[in-house]
Write an enzyme that holds these catalytic residues in place. Structure first.
Site, mmCIF file in Angstrom:
data_model
loop_
_atom_site.group_PDB
_atom_site.id
_atom_site.type_symbol
_atom_site.label_atom_id
_atom_site.label_comp_id
_atom_site.label_asym_id
_atom_site.label_seq_id
_atom_site.Cartn_x
_atom_site.Cartn_y
_atom_site.Cartn_z
ATOM 1 N N LYS A 13 0.813 -1.215 0.000
ATOM 2 C CA LYS A 13 0.000 0.000 0.000
ATOM 3 C C LYS A 13 0.854 1.276 0.000
ATOM 4 O O LYS A 13 0.548 2.228 -0.721
ATOM 5 C CB LYS A 13 -0.917 -0.028 1.234
ATOM 6 C CG LYS A 13 -1.882 1.129 1.312
ATOM 7 C CD LYS A 13 -2.847 0.939 2.459
ATOM 8 C CE LYS A 13 -2.098 0.889 3.780
ATOM 9 N NZ LYS A 13 -2.748 1.643 4.843
ATOM 10 N N ARG A 88 -11.193 3.494 10.008
ATOM 11 C CA ARG A 88 -10.972 2.119 10.462
ATOM 12 C C ARG A 88 -12.254 1.453 10.920
ATOM 13 O O ARG A 88 -12.243 0.324 11.384
ATOM 14 C CB ARG A 88 -9.963 2.102 11.616
ATOM 15 C CG ARG A 88 -8.614 2.505 11.106
ATOM 16 C CD ARG A 88 -7.513 2.162 12.047
ATOM 17 N NE ARG A 88 -6.253 2.605 11.428
ATOM 18 C CZ ARG A 88 -5.068 2.242 11.814
ATOM 19 N NH1 ARG A 88 -4.926 1.432 12.826
ATOM 20 N NH2 ARG A 88 -3.996 2.687 11.202
ATOM 21 N N ARG A 127 11.131 -11.081 5.265
ATOM 22 C CA ARG A 127 12.009 -9.909 5.210
ATOM 23 C C ARG A 127 13.329 -10.150 5.940
ATOM 24 O O ARG A 127 13.333 -10.651 7.062
ATOM 25 C CB ARG A 127 11.334 -8.726 5.904
ATOM 26 C CG ARG A 127 10.225 -8.116 5.124
ATOM 27 C CD ARG A 127 9.650 -6.985 5.948
ATOM 28 N NE ARG A 127 8.503 -6.389 5.282
ATOM 29 C CZ ARG A 127 7.680 -5.529 5.868
ATOM 30 N NH1 ARG A 127 7.859 -5.198 7.139
ATOM 31 N NH2 ARG A 127 6.674 -5.019 5.213
ATOM 32 N N ARG A 161 13.744 -9.013 11.745
ATOM 33 C CA ARG A 161 13.241 -8.184 12.854
ATOM 34 C C ARG A 161 12.446 -9.024 13.839
ATOM 35 O O ARG A 161 11.681 -9.906 13.444
ATOM 36 C CB ARG A 161 12.326 -7.094 12.303
ATOM 37 C CG ARG A 161 13.021 -5.778 12.129
ATOM 38 C CD ARG A 161 12.129 -4.753 11.475
ATOM 39 N NE ARG A 161 10.707 -4.895 11.846
ATOM 40 C CZ ARG A 161 9.738 -4.177 11.304
ATOM 41 N NH1 ARG A 161 10.028 -3.289 10.387
ATOM 42 N NH2 ARG A 161 8.490 -4.343 11.662
ATOM 43 N N ARG A 172 -1.501 -9.434 13.631
ATOM 44 C CA ARG A 172 -1.696 -8.116 13.004
ATOM 45 C C ARG A 172 -2.622 -8.213 11.807
ATOM 46 O O ARG A 172 -3.486 -7.368 11.599
ATOM 47 C CB ARG A 172 -0.347 -7.547 12.529
ATOM 48 C CG ARG A 172 0.358 -6.694 13.550
ATOM 49 C CD ARG A 172 1.792 -6.427 13.130
ATOM 50 N NE ARG A 172 1.907 -5.570 11.960
ATOM 51 C CZ ARG A 172 2.965 -5.544 11.146
ATOM 52 N NH1 ARG A 172 3.985 -6.348 11.355
ATOM 53 N NH2 ARG A 172 3.003 -4.720 10.135
#
Ligand SMILES: [Zn+2]
Length: 215
Positions: A13, A88, A127, A161, A172
């Site tokens: 996004k 939201r 990642r 991470r 999430r």
């Protein structure tokens, strides 16, 4: 062009928002940034927002709507805007609609960047960042040529991470989906939803978004 951009973490996004800003000469309005700026400037809305945050409460919808309204007075929104991170909830979406209609700049489209759950997980858990030079990789989609070795500097610490673990990410994404589904229905009912396939090449995704916006 006045749009709301919807997309999960890992949907790309942010990148697509940047491309839209450049192509249409419009700003991205991120409510997180607005809140931080208002608190720092100690505006009236900022002070109310800070009081709520200090008390551990959510900042009330009317405060956020007020901040967006103030932001829309700035000259760079003449050609429109991309709203990111707001609304939201359907209550927020309705309040946003009321405000924009009152200003005679109704929302035109809500663009949803759709990426399948399994792929989002791979994009986010895959990642890796070279701790020596900062080069980024994804072990699934853009791995280094030699396993665990940075192409750019030869560094061997390609770090993951701590909050990129599968459980945190899955939580999430679940929160995101629960929040977003009612919004998708809301905009669908208004005939404003543009749902775009978010898989594949960035430029291809951007092409699909552009076609959806032109339709
Ligand atoms: Zn490196």
């Amino acid at each position: 062009m006045r749009i709301v951009l919807l997309g999960a973490p890992g949907s790309g996004k942010g990148t697509q928002a940047k491309k839209l800003m450049d192509a249409h000469n419009i700003p991205q309005i991120s409510t997180g940034d607005l809140l931080r700026a208002a608190v720092k400037a100690q505006s009236e809305l900022g002070q109310r927002a800070k009081a709520a945050m200090d008390a551990g409460e959510l900042v009330a919808d009317d405060i956020v709507i007020g901040m967006i309204r103030e932001r829309l007075n700035e000259a760079d929104t003449q050609n429109g805007f991309i709203l990111d991170g707001f609304p939201r909830s359907t209550a927020q979406a309705a309040a946003l609609d009321d405000m924009l209609v009152e200003l005679d700049i109704p929302l035109q489209k809500a663009v949803l960047i759709n990426v399948e759950f399994g792929n989002l997980i791979k994009r986010l858990t895959g990642r890796r960042t070279c701790s020596a030079c900062g080069q980024m990789y994804n072990v699934y989609f853009s791995p280094p040529q030699a396993d665990g070795v940075c192409d750019r500097c030869g560094g061997t610490d390609l770090a993951h991470r701590a909050d990129d673990n599968e459980e945190t990410i899955s939580n999430r994404l679940t929160v995101y989906q629960e929040q977003t589904e009612p919004l998708v229905s809301y905009y669908q009912q208004q005939g404003k939803l543009a749902s775009v396939e978010g898989e594949g090449d960035l430029d291809a995704v951007f092409g699909r978004i552009s076609s959806a916006l032109a339709a």
